[in-house]
Design a protein around this motif. Sequence first.
Motif, short mmCIF file in Angstrom:
data_model
loop_
_atom_site.label_atom_id
_atom_site.label_comp_id
_atom_site.label_asym_id
_atom_site.label_seq_id
_atom_site.Cartn_x
_atom_site.Cartn_y
_atom_site.Cartn_z
N ALA A 198 0.83 -1.21 0.00
CA ALA A 198 0.00 0.00 0.00
C ALA A 198 0.87 1.26 0.00
N CYS A 199 1.96 1.21 0.74
CA CYS A 199 2.86 2.37 0.79
C CYS A 199 3.48 2.62 -0.58
N GLU A 200 3.89 1.54 -1.24
CA GLU A 200 4.46 1.69 -2.58
C GLU A 200 3.43 2.20 -3.58
N ARG A 201 2.18 1.76 -3.41
CA ARG A 201 1.14 2.24 -4.34
C ARG A 201 0.90 3.73 -4.16
N LEU A 202 0.93 4.21 -2.92
CA LEU A 202 0.76 5.65 -2.67
C LEU A 202 1.90 6.45 -3.30
N LEU A 219 -2.07 -0.06 -11.43
CA LEU A 219 -0.94 0.60 -12.09
C LEU A 219 -0.65 -0.04 -13.43
N THR A 220 -0.23 0.77 -14.38
CA THR A 220 0.26 0.27 -15.66
C THR A 220 1.77 0.09 -15.55
N PRO A 221 2.39 -0.66 -16.45
CA PRO A 221 3.86 -0.82 -16.40
C PRO A 221 4.61 0.50 -16.44
N ALA A 222 4.05 1.50 -17.15
CA ALA A 222 4.73 2.80 -17.23
C ALA A 222 4.73 3.51 -15.88
N ASP A 223 3.70 3.26 -15.06
CA ASP A 223 3.61 3.93 -13.76
C ASP A 223 4.68 3.46 -12.78
N THR A 224 5.20 2.25 -12.99
CA THR A 224 6.15 1.69 -12.03
C THR A 224 7.59 1.85 -12.46
N GLU A 225 7.83 2.59 -13.54
CA GLU A 225 9.20 2.83 -13.98
C GLU A 225 9.93 3.69 -12.95
N PRO A 226 11.25 3.59 -12.88
CA PRO A 226 12.01 4.30 -11.84
C PRO A 226 11.80 5.79 -11.83
N GLN A 227 11.60 6.42 -13.04
CA GLN A 227 11.49 7.86 -13.04
C GLN A 227 10.22 8.34 -12.36
N ALA A 228 9.25 7.46 -12.21
CA ALA A 228 8.02 7.87 -11.53
C ALA A 228 8.24 8.11 -10.05
N MET A 229 9.33 7.53 -9.51
CA MET A 229 9.59 7.68 -8.08
C MET A 229 10.60 8.77 -7.77
N SER A 230 11.16 9.39 -8.78
CA SER A 230 12.22 10.38 -8.55
C SER A 230 11.62 11.69 -8.13
N SER A 231 11.86 12.09 -6.88
CA SER A 231 11.35 13.36 -6.41
C SER A 231 12.31 14.49 -6.71
N SER A 287 -13.11 -4.84 -1.74
CA SER A 287 -12.97 -6.26 -2.02
C SER A 287 -13.56 -6.66 -3.36
N ALA A 288 -13.78 -5.70 -4.25
CA ALA A 288 -14.43 -6.01 -5.51
C ALA A 288 -13.50 -6.80 -6.40
N ALA A 289 -14.10 -7.62 -7.28
CA ALA A 289 -13.32 -8.39 -8.24
C ALA A 289 -12.85 -7.51 -9.37
N HIS A 290 -11.78 -7.93 -10.04
CA HIS A 290 -11.23 -7.19 -11.16
C HIS A 290 -11.19 -8.10 -12.39
N ASP A 291 -11.35 -7.51 -13.57
CA ASP A 291 -11.20 -8.28 -14.79
C ASP A 291 -9.73 -8.35 -15.17
N GLU A 292 -9.45 -8.93 -16.34
CA GLU A 292 -8.06 -9.10 -16.74
C GLU A 292 -7.36 -7.77 -17.00
N LYS A 293 -8.12 -6.68 -17.18
CA LYS A 293 -7.52 -5.37 -17.40
C LYS A 293 -7.39 -4.58 -16.09
N GLY A 294 -7.77 -5.19 -15.00
CA GLY A 294 -7.64 -4.49 -13.73
C GLY A 294 -8.82 -3.60 -13.40
N GLN A 295 -9.95 -3.72 -14.13
CA GLN A 295 -11.10 -2.88 -13.88
C GLN A 295 -12.04 -3.51 -12.87
#
Length: 571
Positions: free
Chosen positions: A348-352, A390-402, A441-449
């Motif tokens: 959860a902390c990483e997601r924030l 999150l999409t793969p682009a959201d987790t790239e290292p530059q997203a965390m650079s403050s 607790s809702a279910a998600h489809d294969e796209k994360g929706q």
Amino acid sequence: MTKTALVVDDEVDLCRLMQITLTKMGIKSDVAYTLSQARDYWQEREYDFCLTDLKLPDGSGLELVKEISGSTNTPIAVITAHGSMDLAIEALKLGAFDFVNKPLELPRLRQLVENALKVTHQGDDPEAAPECTPEQKLLDSRLIGDSAVMLPLKNTILKLARSQAPVFLSGASGTGKEVVARLIHDLSPRRDGSFVPVNCGAIPSELMESEFFGHKKGSFTGAVADKQGLFQQANGGTLFLDEVADLPLAMQVKLLRAIQEKTVRAIGDTKEIPVDIRILSATHKDLSQLVQAGTFRQDLYYRINVIELKLPTLNARRDDIPVLATHFLALIAEEWQLETPPSLTTAACERLQHHDFAGNVRELRNLLERAVTLAETPNIDVNHLGLPALTPADTEPQAMSSATQGTAPTAETPAARTHPASADTLLPNSPSGQMAPIDSSAAHDEKGQLIQAPTSASNLHPYRTHTQHYPSVIKGAAANHPKTAQGDSAENIKTANQAAQAPNETKNINNLGLPAQGLEHYLQAQEKQLIITALKQTGWNKTQAAELLGTTFRSLRYRMKKLEIDEDQLE
């Protein structure tokens, strides 16, 4: 130890008057009549503060201001002739502590000297540990975070607190402009005076003059008693003008005179009253653009914008998100009287830290309050945050650079401004903004929706361990209540049960069985209906309604506020 002062002025009589005043205050003073003589005195002796005229026979007092403020922490104030406000503002930009106008008013001089003596000589001892000072401790406790952009911001606040110059705080909504304003006040010599915040956009234009300057009894219809204005209330302290860009032009003229002359006249009064205040102002709008558009006076802009302090966004200080979240969770546990303080899981902390915070720190607190409400245990996981996948682009290292997302905040002046990319964030005083209940607790489809809406009673309050659905709870309670056999209450409960059990009967999008207005709107509508039903069932008794819903009174009241439920809806 006797305090010492250096007085620099070429008027002999005025120097004698100031010397006598300082002696009565227990301060020993030396007098210099020229700039060169003042420099000699300054090099030979040590002083607790300096008072200098701006116009000297062999140069300008601005040179002395620049030399003293640039090399030491000793406060230096300037004496300026009436009408030379531009020179006084220039001195403040160069680091002057404050200014006093000629002809000299002794009460104003005494107040200036007292404020100067309150200024601590922090930084004079190079071996002193700044983190051990009371000022640094106060900063760290009120301004959470030690990221790259926060350290220079804290140092700048300490410097601004020593001055009496007007400060303009710029930054997006939710960055904590009022928090910084209160810090500047609490760290300044005016800490014993009042801090008076005012939202300029919340005062009706026809009442603005009365609110700022006060009025006398009988001065207009409805003036049944004397009223003290905001300027008088802040006398000896700090007046914080929040959302100053919303001031109407007519009020800007009157405010300019009050700031420049340091006097105000109440409506219906015949004399002006001197006030000793420091002006701090803030807005999330671009004042320079408003000046160009003609909606904000340029002269007022330069009066309040002597020093500009830009506040960084939360996206520019992502490294501070874990410690901010911990701080807010502790506050929430205290305010909500939770037995076990909530905490974030690592995920959860990483997601924030990957979230794009448009609302900055205020949004972070609101999000955590919602997560605590939805969580069934003290451990808050990713699904309780209600954030999209999150999409793969959201987790790239530059997203965390403050460090690359914002420029370190600095105090600026209109004469030298770099306009860093950052604009916002610290600690808000209180959360605001609408927070829609999110599926935990809702279910998600294969796209994360999200594809399924929950109806668990555990979503109503923190750490709920029951597994009953809202409709089941109310239906069971209604069977034991005589009023559920007939009337609106029974019908409402039936409707709520049908809606919760058959979500696919709502309006569809492409016949997929999804709510036409989106998941959040659907969940809000269902929750609102259930709460209203319970309140009707108990005759607007919130305590009984909370028991009926299987939640706490505090949680129910919180949700009623967020869903804008009032008694009128129960008629």
